[in-house]
Scaffold this active site. Sequence first.
Site, mmCIF file in Angstrom:
data_model
loop_
_atom_site.group_PDB
_atom_site.id
_atom_site.type_symbol
_atom_site.label_atom_id
_atom_site.label_comp_id
_atom_site.label_asym_id
_atom_site.label_seq_id
_atom_site.Cartn_x
_atom_site.Cartn_y
_atom_site.Cartn_z
ATOM 1 N N ASP A 182 0.862 -1.180 0.000
ATOM 2 C CA ASP A 182 0.000 0.000 0.000
ATOM 3 C C ASP A 182 0.900 1.231 0.000
ATOM 4 O OD1 ASP A 182 -2.180 1.664 0.032
ATOM 5 O OD2 ASP A 182 -3.177 0.718 1.731
ATOM 6 N N GLU B 209 -10.297 7.399 4.016
ATOM 7 C CA GLU B 209 -9.257 6.850 4.892
ATOM 8 C C GLU B 209 -9.307 7.479 6.295
ATOM 9 O OE1 GLU B 209 -5.557 5.571 3.033
ATOM 10 O OE2 GLU B 209 -6.283 6.330 1.126
HETATM 11 C C1 BGC Z 1 -5.074 3.101 0.271
HETATM 12 C C2 BGC Z 1 -5.351 2.011 -0.724
HETATM 13 C C3 BGC Z 1 -5.257 2.561 -2.119
HETATM 14 C C4 BGC Z 1 -3.933 3.236 -2.326
HETATM 15 C C5 BGC Z 1 -3.775 3.848 -3.698
HETATM 16 C C6 BGC Z 1 -3.814 3.846 -0.045
HETATM 17 O O1 BGC Z 1 -3.653 4.937 0.804
HETATM 18 O O2 BGC Z 1 -4.964 2.543 1.568
HETATM 19 O O3 BGC Z 1 -6.612 1.454 -0.490
HETATM 20 O O4 BGC Z 1 -5.460 1.535 -3.049
HETATM 21 O O5 BGC Z 1 -3.772 4.251 -1.381
HETATM 22 O O6 BGC Z 1 -4.542 4.957 -3.860
HETATM 23 C C1 BGC Z 2 -4.079 7.912 -0.872
HETATM 24 C C2 BGC Z 2 -3.792 8.280 -2.252
HETATM 25 C C3 BGC Z 2 -3.857 9.770 -2.277
HETATM 26 C C4 BGC Z 2 -2.829 10.336 -1.333
HETATM 27 C C5 BGC Z 2 -2.915 11.807 -1.248
HETATM 28 C C6 BGC Z 2 -2.979 8.419 -0.007
HETATM 29 O O1 BGC Z 2 -3.105 7.969 1.291
HETATM 30 O O2 BGC Z 2 -4.219 6.537 -0.810
HETATM 31 O O3 BGC Z 2 -4.637 7.682 -3.158
HETATM 32 O O4 BGC Z 2 -3.648 10.262 -3.566
HETATM 33 O O5 BGC Z 2 -2.929 9.794 -0.043
HETATM 34 O O6 BGC Z 2 -1.851 12.324 -0.511
#
Ligand code: BGC
Ligand code: BGC
Length: 678
Positions: A337, A536
């Site tokens: 991740d 998130e």
């Molecule tokens: C998330 C994932 C996601 C990835 C890419 C991460 O922060 O936990 O679920 O697929 O970002 O965007």
């Molecule tokens: C997410 C990404 C996002 C990024 C932004 C990550 O945690 O998973 O998809 O673009 O944070 O900073």
Amino acid sequence: MRQARTMHSSHTVAGIALALALGTGACARTERVHPPTPSDGASTVHPERWPVPSRPAIDADAALESRIDDLLRTLRVEDKVGQIIQADVAVTTPEDVRRYRLGSVLSGGDSAPGGDDLAPARVWLEAADAYYLASMNTSHGGHAIPLLWAVDAVHGHNNIVSATLFPHNIGLGATRNVELIRRIGAATARELRVTGHDWTFAPTVAVAQDVRWGRTYESYSQDPALVSAYATAMIEGLQGRPDEPGLLRGAHVIASAKHFIGDGATLGGRDQGDSRVSEATLRDVHGAPYRAALASGVQTIMASFSSWQGAKVHGHKGLLTDVLKTRMGFDGFIVGDWSAHEQLAGCTSTSCAAAINAGLDMFMAPGDWKALHANTLAQVRSGSLPMARLDDAVRRILRVKLRAGLFDAGTPSSRPLAGQFALLGAAEHRALARQAVRESLVLLKNDDALLPLRPTMNVLVAGPGADSIAMQSGGWTLSWQGGQPNSAFPNAESIWRGVETVVAAAGGRVALDVQGDFTTKPDVAIVVFGEAPYAEWRGDRASLDHQPGEGSDLRLLKKLRTLDIPVVAVFLSGRPLWITPELDASDAFVAAWLPGSEGGGIADVLFADGDGRVRHDFKGKLSFDWPGAPTDRGVDAQPLYAYGFGLHYTSSAAERALLRSATPQRSTRIRTSQGEPR
Ligand code: BGC
Ligand code: BGC
């Protein structure tokens, strides 16, 4: 390829249907959390106690493996390291892909081409070609190995303007319609193919146990049986069925089950937190959907940011290698991740042999992946990352690429469905999404049979969510946190627009006023309110109280009630919240979750036809317990409405009477017909 076989009798179609019908899966409560400091050894896993799949969904293919052998023999070590790095397009050019021979790129939630969240689909497709061509360009040496481009298509192809936005997973959970999930997966795959994408980071198969978690809406249910049945349907919808032609190609894409393992078990529902559950719970509750995913032939699995018993999953060899690969027989690859490897002791975002040694096969590296490449290369050369492990990681990545036919697929824009922009938000896909919205709505209260409404009435539509496609779509919508104006959604309808269409067609009167003001007193008010978009950890919360004290939503409901206007509350949220005061201030109450682009699906159910006949009854049932207090989300919490609850227009008077007694003082436990409350 032969028929996929399920590994557990409970995963047979009949078993699933039975479990769903009986609601027997609604027993996902885990035991009490263990003491805060896990003792040494608490995170030791016993692979021999995990069930063994009877046979893989996709058989080993000797010709394919020998092609991989040939490639591995001739790849330079720096090219192998390139294969195991997935860089974010925000910081990666096609020229970088050519030079570093990267195995994959991703677009994170905020990483659209040119940094423009509203970039047209055509621009995405052009970018797909550019990255692909760079991966095939060997003018400076190396091998032509087609790259994979992944996005989070988690409720439709949600990064793309005009795409169909399906309800977020929690709403799909309420439909209990496995076949619908399969069709949604297939429609999502088709829209992904339009823009040249071949891989989605979906489905999330978290079995969320604490709805304070900001990712609860990405979870289908608290019930592992329901999540498992959906995992199968979504993966087969996205990838195709293992026993049918067209697997992973044509109109299909590669899926990713995430986040392995225990993401829904964290203490206090903290995102990226620690899951202090026993190995048995980890296996039986949180591991169950992975058994279903493997039986469906899922090709990639994303490791979780979270820890189990204090040990980060990204560094947990027992879970990643011994359980998932060796015991469960997963032969695809494990992707990390978002720079999660940097959270391992001794690692940074640019150096982490420990994660690969534990079993990770591909780093998700949004930051300085060039330094990560250099450090990883040095680790291979020094032996701290054994060549055999690197070869195994690359083998797995190549296996997936070969299975997906990528070596012969040509440029993304030349593949089936590419560039057919009319498929984005196609009428057929939107109709499917609208059906999903209708079936996801859970009726919690309907005093005096206020619903269904007659469309000939004078209807007032109010509340902050009434005309907000952003609110009805939640996070992971055009950007990571969502929140775009209605103008960013050409193929979408707000809830207000849907109501307006139905009432205007029937000759009723209809008006929108977010504050709930009016000139002519309406016969009924539909008040749409709920949570503002989040994604998130930004959505983690300490309390389940929707709006502590007398918030603006409650004031609006009360204002209308004082004027003797019957109120229908439509609640938009990524999870059940404590809304007892709002419930008491409404005559009818509908949990609508995060329905996505098809707000019209709500009017379909709320309104009868001109003769007062029901057009669509409520079908949704809670896939999570509904909290009976603002604070409780513990094991022994008394739900206000239990898992499985949902009224219908045909519900008995007794069921409705039970509901009326649901007050804050006496949070009545609503039992489903299956009796025993938990
Ligand atoms: C998330 C994932 C996601 C990835 C890419 C991460 O922060 O936990 O679920 O697929 O970002 O965007
Ligand atoms: C997410 C990404 C996002 C990024 C932004 C990550 O945690 O998973 O998809 O673009 O944070 O900073």
